[in-house]
Scaffold this motif. Structure first.
Motif, short mmCIF file in Angstrom:
data_model
loop_
_atom_site.label_atom_id
_atom_site.label_comp_id
_atom_site.label_asym_id
_atom_site.label_seq_id
_atom_site.Cartn_x
_atom_site.Cartn_y
_atom_site.Cartn_z
N ASP A 241 -31.98 -19.48 -108.82
CA ASP A 241 -32.91 -20.34 -109.34
C ASP A 241 -31.91 -21.37 -110.15
N LYS A 242 -31.24 -20.59 -110.93
CA LYS A 242 -30.17 -21.35 -111.96
C LYS A 242 -29.33 -22.01 -111.37
N ASN A 243 -28.93 -21.82 -110.11
CA ASN A 243 -27.80 -22.44 -109.22
C ASN A 243 -28.25 -23.95 -108.60
N LYS A 244 -29.66 -23.96 -108.80
CA LYS A 244 -30.51 -25.30 -108.19
C LYS A 244 -30.50 -26.12 -109.27
N PHE A 245 -30.26 -25.66 -110.46
CA PHE A 245 -30.60 -26.67 -111.72
C PHE A 245 -29.25 -27.59 -111.96
N ILE A 246 -29.63 -28.80 -112.48
CA ILE A 246 -28.65 -29.50 -113.05
C ILE A 246 -29.13 -29.90 -114.41
N PRO A 247 -27.93 -29.26 -115.27
CA PRO A 247 -27.98 -29.49 -116.50
C PRO A 247 -28.62 -31.14 -117.04
N LYS A 248 -29.32 -31.12 -118.11
CA LYS A 248 -29.32 -32.42 -118.72
C LYS A 248 -28.12 -33.07 -119.30
N LEU A 249 -27.31 -32.32 -119.82
CA LEU A 249 -25.88 -32.67 -120.29
C LEU A 249 -25.25 -33.31 -119.30
N VAL A 250 -25.28 -32.53 -117.91
CA VAL A 250 -24.34 -33.22 -116.96
C VAL A 250 -25.10 -34.40 -116.42
N LYS A 251 -26.27 -34.62 -116.62
CA LYS A 251 -27.05 -35.59 -115.99
C LYS A 251 -26.61 -36.99 -116.80
N GLU A 252 -26.78 -36.75 -118.11
CA GLU A 252 -26.47 -37.68 -119.36
C GLU A 252 -25.23 -38.23 -119.23
N ARG A 253 -24.23 -37.25 -119.22
CA ARG A 253 -22.68 -37.68 -118.96
C ARG A 253 -22.20 -38.35 -117.69
N ARG A 254 -23.15 -37.87 -116.51
CA ARG A 254 -22.64 -38.55 -115.33
C ARG A 254 -23.28 -39.89 -115.38
N GLU A 255 -24.40 -40.14 -116.04
CA GLU A 255 -24.97 -41.34 -115.90
C GLU A 255 -24.05 -42.52 -116.93
N SER A 256 -23.52 -41.92 -117.86
CA SER A 256 -22.52 -42.51 -118.71
C SER A 256 -21.19 -43.06 -118.17
N LEU A 257 -20.80 -42.08 -116.97
CA LEU A 257 -19.68 -42.53 -116.10
C LEU A 257 -20.13 -43.00 -114.92
N ILE A 258 -21.40 -43.86 -114.90
CA ILE A 258 -21.77 -44.35 -113.57
C ILE A 258 -20.93 -45.17 -112.84
N SER A 259 -19.96 -45.76 -113.53
CA SER A 259 -19.03 -46.98 -112.68
C SER A 259 -17.79 -46.32 -112.05
N ILE A 260 -17.75 -44.77 -112.45
CA ILE A 260 -16.67 -44.00 -111.61
C ILE A 260 -17.16 -43.46 -110.42
N PRO A 261 -16.64 -43.39 -109.11
CA PRO A 261 -16.93 -42.87 -107.95
C PRO A 261 -17.48 -41.50 -108.09
N LYS A 262 -18.45 -41.15 -107.60
CA LYS A 262 -18.91 -39.66 -107.78
C LYS A 262 -18.09 -38.56 -107.33
N GLN A 263 -17.42 -39.06 -106.13
CA GLN A 263 -16.49 -38.12 -105.78
C GLN A 263 -15.43 -37.62 -106.38
N LYS A 264 -15.00 -38.54 -107.74
CA LYS A 264 -14.38 -38.12 -108.60
C LYS A 264 -14.67 -37.28 -109.64
N MET A 265 -16.13 -37.11 -109.74
CA MET A 265 -16.80 -36.38 -110.67
C MET A 265 -17.19 -35.09 -110.57
N ALA A 266 -17.54 -34.83 -109.01
CA ALA A 266 -17.95 -33.55 -108.57
C ALA A 266 -17.55 -33.10 -107.17
N VAL A 267 -17.50 -32.02 -106.85
CA VAL A 267 -17.29 -31.44 -105.60
C VAL A 267 -18.35 -30.23 -105.27
#
Length: 232
Positions: free
Chosen positions: A206-232
């Protein structure tokens, strides 16, 4: 059973550690106690960090509370803070914790200070796995291993997994050290049992299906950076 407090532990910290150990503490108060402990750990870190580029690395369950508290405290003094978040599939019987997913910001590669955050460190297999992954790409000058609670053998266990060139960079910051471990791997009093369930998750899956709010907010602030550089 014995619990020893470190030199960094305040009375407020002891109170929040007691809330974690108390089985009657609900998920909301439990998560708030983790956040406040993170804030205190961040304040301790801020006095010891000498680098400029900081990477805070955490597990998914620790991101929104413990890691966020640390980042909030460090952000008062430091602007160059990057985040790495790991989803680990812990296999207790084998003492391994493979990474099934990670979020890693591009500036992680610039880090000269690495802060490995975990709510509790006992066998240290999760910390070992995530640290091994990170040091494939970065060469920090200092590595802080940070947790509210650790087992008495945690430092020895982690040291045995890395060459001296890495372990000489380690500095441990914790509030409580416990010496009793149950057959299921939980420390006593530790953090009051299984952190996933104490935070309201059903189980590890269950916890491994979860995306933390912290990750969502920081990823949103880096939206101009291609996603493949932020997560694998």
């Amino acid at each position: 059973m014995s619990r020893n407090f470190s030199e960094y532990t305040s009375e407020v910290g002891k109170s929040n550690l007691a809330k974690l150990a108390d089985a009657s503490t609900n998920a909301e108060n439990y998560s708030n106690a983790l956040y406040l402990l993170g804030k205190e750990l961040g304040n301790v870190l801020a006095k010891q960090i000498t680098g400029k580029n900081i990477c805070v690395a955490c597990t998914v369950e620790d991101a929104d509370f413990l890691a966020k508290g640390i980042i909030d405290s460090l952000s008062v003094l430091y602007s160059d803070i990057s985040l790495a978040c790991f989803w680990n599939q812990r296999q207790q019987a084998l003492s391994i914790a493979p990474i099934i997913k990670k979020y890693c910001e591009p500036t992680v590669n610039n880090a000269d200070v690495l802060v490995i955050v975990k709510s509790i460190i006992s066998s240290a297999c999760v910390v070992k796995t995530n640290l091994t992954n990170l040091i494939q790409d970065i060469e920090p000058d200092n590595i802080f291993v940070v947790a509210p609670v650790i087992h008495t053998d945690a430092e020895k266990n982690l040291k045995s997994e890395f060459p001296s060139a890495i372990t000489e960079k380690f500095k441990y910051i914790y509030f409580a050290m416990d010496d009793e471990m149950q057959s299921n791997g939980n420390l006593v009093p530790g953090i009051g049992g299984n952190v996933y369930q104490r935070l309201g998750f059903k189980d590890q899956d269950d916890k491994n299906k979860f995306i933390p709010k912290l990750v969502k907010e920081r990823r949103e602030s880096l939206i101009s950076i291609p996603k493949q550089k932020m997560a694998v």
